[in-house]
Design a protein around this motif. Sequence first.
Motif, PDB file in Angstrom:
ATOM      1  N   VAL A  92       0.838  -1.199   0.000  1.00 47.91           N
ATOM      2  CA  VAL A  92       0.000   0.000   0.000  1.00 47.91           C
ATOM      3  C   VAL A  92       0.876   1.253   0.000  1.00 47.91           C
ATOM      4  O   VAL A  92       0.677   2.185  -0.792  1.00 47.91           O
ATOM      5  CB  VAL A  92      -0.955   0.012   1.212  1.00 47.91           C
ATOM      6  CG1 VAL A  92      -1.673   1.360   1.321  1.00 47.91           C
ATOM      7  CG2 VAL A  92      -1.978  -1.109   1.113  1.00 47.91           C
ATOM      8  N   MET A  93       1.883   1.267   0.880  1.00 44.69           N
ATOM      9  CA  MET A  93       2.756   2.442   0.985  1.00 44.69           C
ATOM     10  C   MET A  93       3.561   2.682  -0.283  1.00 44.69           C
ATOM     11  O   MET A  93       3.831   3.827  -0.659  1.00 44.69           O
ATOM     12  CB  MET A  93       3.676   2.296   2.194  1.00 44.69           C
ATOM     13  CG  MET A  93       2.957   2.488   3.522  1.00 44.69           C
ATOM     14  SD  MET A  93       4.060   2.384   4.959  1.00 44.69           S
ATOM     15  CE  MET A  93       4.154   0.617   5.170  1.00 44.69           C
ATOM     16  N   ASP A  94       3.952   1.595  -0.942  1.00 40.33           N
ATOM     17  CA  ASP A  94       4.761   1.714  -2.159  1.00 40.33           C
ATOM     18  C   ASP A  94       3.923   1.784  -3.437  1.00 40.33           C
ATOM     19  O   ASP A  94       4.481   1.910  -4.534  1.00 40.33           O
ATOM     20  CB  ASP A  94       5.715   0.515  -2.283  1.00 40.33           C
ATOM     21  CG  ASP A  94       6.825   0.558  -1.245  1.00 40.33           C
ATOM     22  OD1 ASP A  94       7.058   1.637  -0.670  1.00 40.33           O
ATOM     23  OD2 ASP A  94       7.459  -0.490  -1.019  1.00 40.33           O
ATOM     24  N   SER A  95       2.599   1.673  -3.303  1.00 34.96           N
ATOM     25  CA  SER A  95       1.699   1.628  -4.473  1.00 34.96           C
ATOM     26  C   SER A  95       2.099   0.516  -5.435  1.00 34.96           C
ATOM     27  O   SER A  95       2.048   0.674  -6.662  1.00 34.96           O
ATOM     28  CB  SER A  95       1.691   2.983  -5.204  1.00 34.96           C
ATOM     29  OG  SER A  95       1.204   4.004  -4.356  1.00 34.96           O
ATOM     30  N   GLY A 256      12.501  -4.146 -12.989  1.00 31.73           N
ATOM     31  CA  GLY A 256      12.799  -2.781 -12.586  1.00 31.73           C
ATOM     32  C   GLY A 256      11.749  -2.129 -11.717  1.00 31.73           C
ATOM     33  O   GLY A 256      11.712  -0.898 -11.596  1.00 31.73           O
ATOM     34  N   ASP A 257      10.898  -2.906 -11.064  1.00 35.28           N
ATOM     35  CA  ASP A 257       9.809  -2.326 -10.279  1.00 35.28           C
ATOM     36  C   ASP A 257      10.320  -1.443  -9.147  1.00 35.28           C
ATOM     37  O   ASP A 257       9.699  -0.431  -8.809  1.00 35.28           O
ATOM     38  CB  ASP A 257       8.914  -3.431  -9.719  1.00 35.28           C
ATOM     39  CG  ASP A 257       7.459  -3.010  -9.651  1.00 35.28           C
ATOM     40  OD1 ASP A 257       7.004  -2.282 -10.562  1.00 35.28           O
ATOM     41  OD2 ASP A 257       6.772  -3.385  -8.689  1.00 35.28           O
ATOM     42  N   ASP A 258      11.449  -1.815  -8.541  1.00 37.46           N
ATOM     43  CA  ASP A 258      12.011  -0.981  -7.477  1.00 37.46           C
ATOM     44  C   ASP A 258      12.406   0.397  -7.996  1.00 37.46           C
ATOM     45  O   ASP A 258      12.385   1.383  -7.246  1.00 37.46           O
ATOM     46  CB  ASP A 258      13.237  -1.657  -6.855  1.00 37.46           C
ATOM     47  CG  ASP A 258      12.864  -2.776  -5.894  1.00 37.46           C
ATOM     48  OD1 ASP A 258      11.659  -3.069  -5.763  1.00 37.46           O
ATOM     49  OD2 ASP A 258      13.772  -3.358  -5.278  1.00 37.46           O
ATOM     50  N   GLY A 262      10.901   4.056  -6.841  1.00 33.37           N
ATOM     51  CA  GLY A 262      11.839   5.047  -6.318  1.00 33.37           C
ATOM     52  C   GLY A 262      12.494   4.655  -5.017  1.00 33.37           C
ATOM     53  O   GLY A 262      12.828   5.519  -4.195  1.00 33.37           O
ATOM     54  N   LYS A 263      12.709   3.363  -4.803  1.00 28.44           N
ATOM     55  CA  LYS A 263      13.282   2.903  -3.540  1.00 28.44           C
ATOM     56  C   LYS A 263      14.719   3.399  -3.376  1.00 28.44           C
ATOM     57  O   LYS A 263      15.556   3.222  -4.268  1.00 28.44           O
ATOM     58  CB  LYS A 263      13.239   1.368  -3.468  1.00 28.44           C
ATOM     59  CG  LYS A 263      11.831   0.824  -3.317  1.00 28.44           C
ATOM     60  CD  LYS A 263      11.819  -0.664  -3.058  1.00 28.44           C
ATOM     61  CE  LYS A 263      10.407  -1.173  -2.800  1.00 28.44           C
ATOM     62  NZ  LYS A 263      10.376  -2.625  -2.545  1.00 28.44           N
ATOM     63  N   PRO A 290       6.503   6.224 -12.102  1.00 31.27           N
ATOM     64  CA  PRO A 290       5.658   5.027 -12.244  1.00 31.27           C
ATOM     65  C   PRO A 290       5.438   4.614 -13.691  1.00 31.27           C
ATOM     66  O   PRO A 290       5.052   3.471 -13.957  1.00 31.27           O
ATOM     67  CB  PRO A 290       4.341   5.445 -11.576  1.00 31.27           C
ATOM     68  CG  PRO A 290       4.350   6.937 -11.589  1.00 31.27           C
ATOM     69  CD  PRO A 290       5.779   7.350 -11.494  1.00 31.27           C
ATOM     70  N   ALA A 291       5.707   5.535 -14.621  1.00 32.08           N
ATOM     71  CA  ALA A 291       5.523   5.220 -16.048  1.00 32.08           C
ATOM     72  C   ALA A 291       6.828   4.775 -16.703  1.00 32.08           C
ATOM     73  O   ALA A 291       6.895   4.666 -17.931  1.00 32.08           O
ATOM     74  CB  ALA A 291       4.968   6.441 -16.772  1.00 32.08           C
TER      75      ALA A 291
END
Length: 353
Positions: A92-95, A256-258, A262-263, A290-291
């Motif tokens: 939730v926090m990371d969407s 590349g989701d991290d 923006g982790k 996110p895009a």
Amino acid sequence: MSTSRIRKEVDEALLAFVDRQRPALLAISDDLAPLLSALDALLTGGKRLRPAFCYWGWRAAGGEDGADGADLVQAAASLELLQASALIHDDVMDSSDTRRGQPSVHRRFEALHGAQSWPGDAEAFGAGAAILLGDLCLSWSSEMFETCGLGGDRRRRARAVYDLMRTEVMCGQYLDMLEGTRGEATAATALRVVEFKSAKYTIERPLHMGAALAGARPDVTAALTGYGLPLGIAFQLRDDVLGVFGDPAETGKPAGDDLREGKRTVLIALTLERASAAQSTALRRRLGDPALDRPGVDELRSIIEDTGGLAACETMIERYLGEAERALRTAPITEEARRALAELAVAATARST
């Protein structure tokens, strides 16, 4: 007991516990069925590392398979409900859109809202439902542990570890969120997040919990810290690398989701420390988008590799893993536990999932 056998018994204990809870929820309302379905789906995945470390912490401190074996497995399996709570809230926090190769819990409930054509904000409903399911998992983790059947004195000693672990992981989660908001994490501040959000929570405290259930001597507990804490750091650093360079078929997350999230990991901090002005600008501009598409992911991967950030992170992993291995060699534990913990160290830091 082999790792595969531990996993099988943990899976069985989790299934049995949730099945015992199911009638009470459905007696309240059939509308709670989607909560149970979402939890069932989430619990089908995972490596079960925390229960495995708990089990071998118990064996390292002299615990034996036998009359207490099933009770110990239930206590260890309760850590998977704690992990489910942490993952649900973290997503939730990371969407995050996915978890373990399927829609994350909040996206699952967002989709339910849309499918039913309910009025209101689907995204808010999804987040709210996920937070509540995460809270339920947190509550059930305590219940599963407290009803494990192990004697009161042993359970009280381990409960002190359990409570500390939960406090640490929530503080670590806040620090992680804070670093992402500030956007200027250094390797040192990122390592602080790693220690409390992951290293202690994944390895050191589960070892301590199992050892406490066996009545461990202080020297055994200290030795398990000498092994568990650096291994936990190496584990998270490996996870950070996989979050950028891992195969989606193995990680269960898009490539590349991290980077899209923006982790501010140690890997990113090491890269920024070594980046040229142009590389730093490009990384900062695209990190957290996110895009971010596949060419964008490839561009950021190239920066991480070209600056030496990836190589520096790999060196850190080897250094922490070596520290854990040296501590394990001299730990005052059984040879069986030593061999099992050595195998778990390799599994926790492997270059693929």
